[in-house]
Design a protein around this motif. Sequence first.
Motif, PDB file in Angstrom:
ATOM      1  N   VAL A   7     -64.101  46.911  83.916  1.00 20.52           N
ATOM      2  CA  VAL A   7     -62.643  46.929  84.029  1.00 20.52           C
ATOM      3  C   VAL A   7     -62.107  48.052  83.162  1.00 20.52           C
ATOM      4  O   VAL A   7     -61.228  48.811  83.567  1.00 20.52           O
ATOM      5  N   SER A  11     -59.929  51.195  84.306  1.00 21.57           N
ATOM      6  CA  SER A  11     -58.571  51.468  83.839  1.00 21.57           C
ATOM      7  C   SER A  11     -58.461  52.846  83.208  1.00 21.57           C
ATOM      8  O   SER A  11     -57.402  53.470  83.251  1.00 21.57           O
ATOM      9  N   GLN A  94     -64.415  53.042  91.828  1.00 20.24           N
ATOM     10  CA  GLN A  94     -63.960  51.954  92.705  1.00 20.24           C
ATOM     11  C   GLN A  94     -65.097  51.504  93.632  1.00 20.24           C
ATOM     12  O   GLN A  94     -65.351  50.316  93.798  1.00 20.24           O
ATOM     13  N   HIS A  98     -67.276  48.060  93.415  1.00 19.73           N
ATOM     14  CA  HIS A  98     -67.232  47.207  94.606  1.00 19.73           C
ATOM     15  C   HIS A  98     -68.631  46.729  94.994  1.00 19.73           C
ATOM     16  O   HIS A  98     -68.802  45.615  95.486  1.00 19.73           O
ATOM     17  N   ASN A 103     -65.907  41.264  95.229  1.00 17.80           N
ATOM     18  CA  ASN A 103     -64.556  40.691  95.341  1.00 17.80           C
ATOM     19  C   ASN A 103     -63.490  41.470  94.588  1.00 17.80           C
ATOM     20  O   ASN A 103     -62.299  41.185  94.719  1.00 17.80           O
ATOM     21  N   ARG A 104     -63.917  42.475  93.804  1.00 16.91           N
ATOM     22  CA  ARG A 104     -62.946  43.350  93.150  1.00 16.91           C
ATOM     23  C   ARG A 104     -62.063  44.074  94.170  1.00 16.91           C
ATOM     24  O   ARG A 104     -61.020  44.611  93.833  1.00 16.91           O
ATOM     25  N   PHE A 106     -60.184  42.993  96.241  1.00 22.43           N
ATOM     26  CA  PHE A 106     -58.855  42.392  96.382  1.00 22.43           C
ATOM     27  C   PHE A 106     -57.906  42.805  95.237  1.00 22.43           C
ATOM     28  O   PHE A 106     -56.730  42.518  95.283  1.00 22.43           O
ATOM     29  N   HIS A 107     -58.446  43.514  94.224  1.00 19.21           N
ATOM     30  CA  HIS A 107     -57.601  44.017  93.135  1.00 19.21           C
ATOM     31  C   HIS A 107     -57.154  45.453  93.396  1.00 19.21           C
ATOM     32  O   HIS A 107     -56.362  46.002  92.647  1.00 19.21           O
ATOM     33  N   ILE A 108     -57.728  46.070  94.430  1.00 19.55           N
ATOM     34  CA  ILE A 108     -57.422  47.491  94.673  1.00 19.55           C
ATOM     35  C   ILE A 108     -56.114  47.597  95.441  1.00 19.55           C
ATOM     36  O   ILE A 108     -55.916  46.911  96.442  1.00 19.55           O
ATOM     37  N   SER A 109     -55.251  48.487  94.955  1.00 16.79           N
ATOM     38  CA  SER A 109     -53.945  48.643  95.592  1.00 16.79           C
ATOM     39  C   SER A 109     -54.061  49.405  96.908  1.00 16.79           C
ATOM     40  O   SER A 109     -54.696  50.455  96.979  1.00 16.79           O
ATOM     41  N   LYS A 163     -60.996  44.870 103.571  1.00 13.66           N
ATOM     42  CA  LYS A 163     -60.739  43.548 102.989  1.00 13.66           C
ATOM     43  C   LYS A 163     -61.024  42.436 103.995  1.00 13.66           C
ATOM     44  O   LYS A 163     -61.498  41.364 103.623  1.00 13.66           O
TER      45      LYS A 163
END
Length: 254
Positions: A7, A11, A94, A98, A103-104, A106-109, A163
């Motif tokens: 994470v 970031s 990213q 993944h 399941n990360r 679902f955090h990607i914009s 997704k």
Amino acid sequence: MSERATVDAFSVAADTPSKIRFHITGAVLNGTVLLAGLVCLFATWQKNQPSCPWLLLALLAGVYAADLVSGLLHWAFDTWFDEDITFLRRMVLQVREHHVFPNRIFHISFLHDAGTLSWISLILTAPVVLGVMLFGAGPAGGSVILATAIFSVLLVSMLAFHKCGHRARQPLWIRLLQRSGLLLSVHHHSQHHLGNHDYNYCIINGWADRTLGRLGLFRGLEWVISRLSGAQPQRNDHEWLRRFRRKVVGRRTA
Ligand SMILES: [Zn+2]
Ligand SMILES: [Zn+2]
């Protein structure tokens, strides 16, 4: 490395205001080209109205091309790129995250991916749309613009399709589209994640995986690139798997 550390790594690569402006510029330019093409199509509709077979062909060509390009992009990131390439760093992080934590996704914009993909769509579609607008393409011109518009919309929305390939619970209409093969299914995409990330790269509906992929497109491209550059396919992806103590299994031949 712990999940927390990934994470942090992610970031660190978060978008700066200048990158956000870059994504918005890509989206605006791509939207402008698309709009210009559609205005041109409808302005000449009476004169160059595509017949039903041409319309069907445009639809199929746009969907297939978007699926193929989604697979080629995914394959390129999985196989050749690494996070040391500054321009691609966030996208590579990213993709690697993944693979380790699927399941990360679902955090990607959606907006971030749509911005980056708008530039790719612009590079691929602008020459086609502007070529048809300036020089025409005979009776097929309208169909070419239509296929290009379908291609662009699907490519820019690639993350939403990806997704769908991960969601355990879906609305009935999505499940019906997946069962019919029109939309990426969980079963098709899971074969990418359960194996060594060297199979079923396409993330719109998998049509290109079932055709050119099975005919050896990706392994053939890797053979050529390895011969020309000496680079080893999936070197960086395998490093990430080992870092997270995930098993690296043998590569598939097609
Ligand atoms: Zn995935
Ligand atoms: Zn992958």
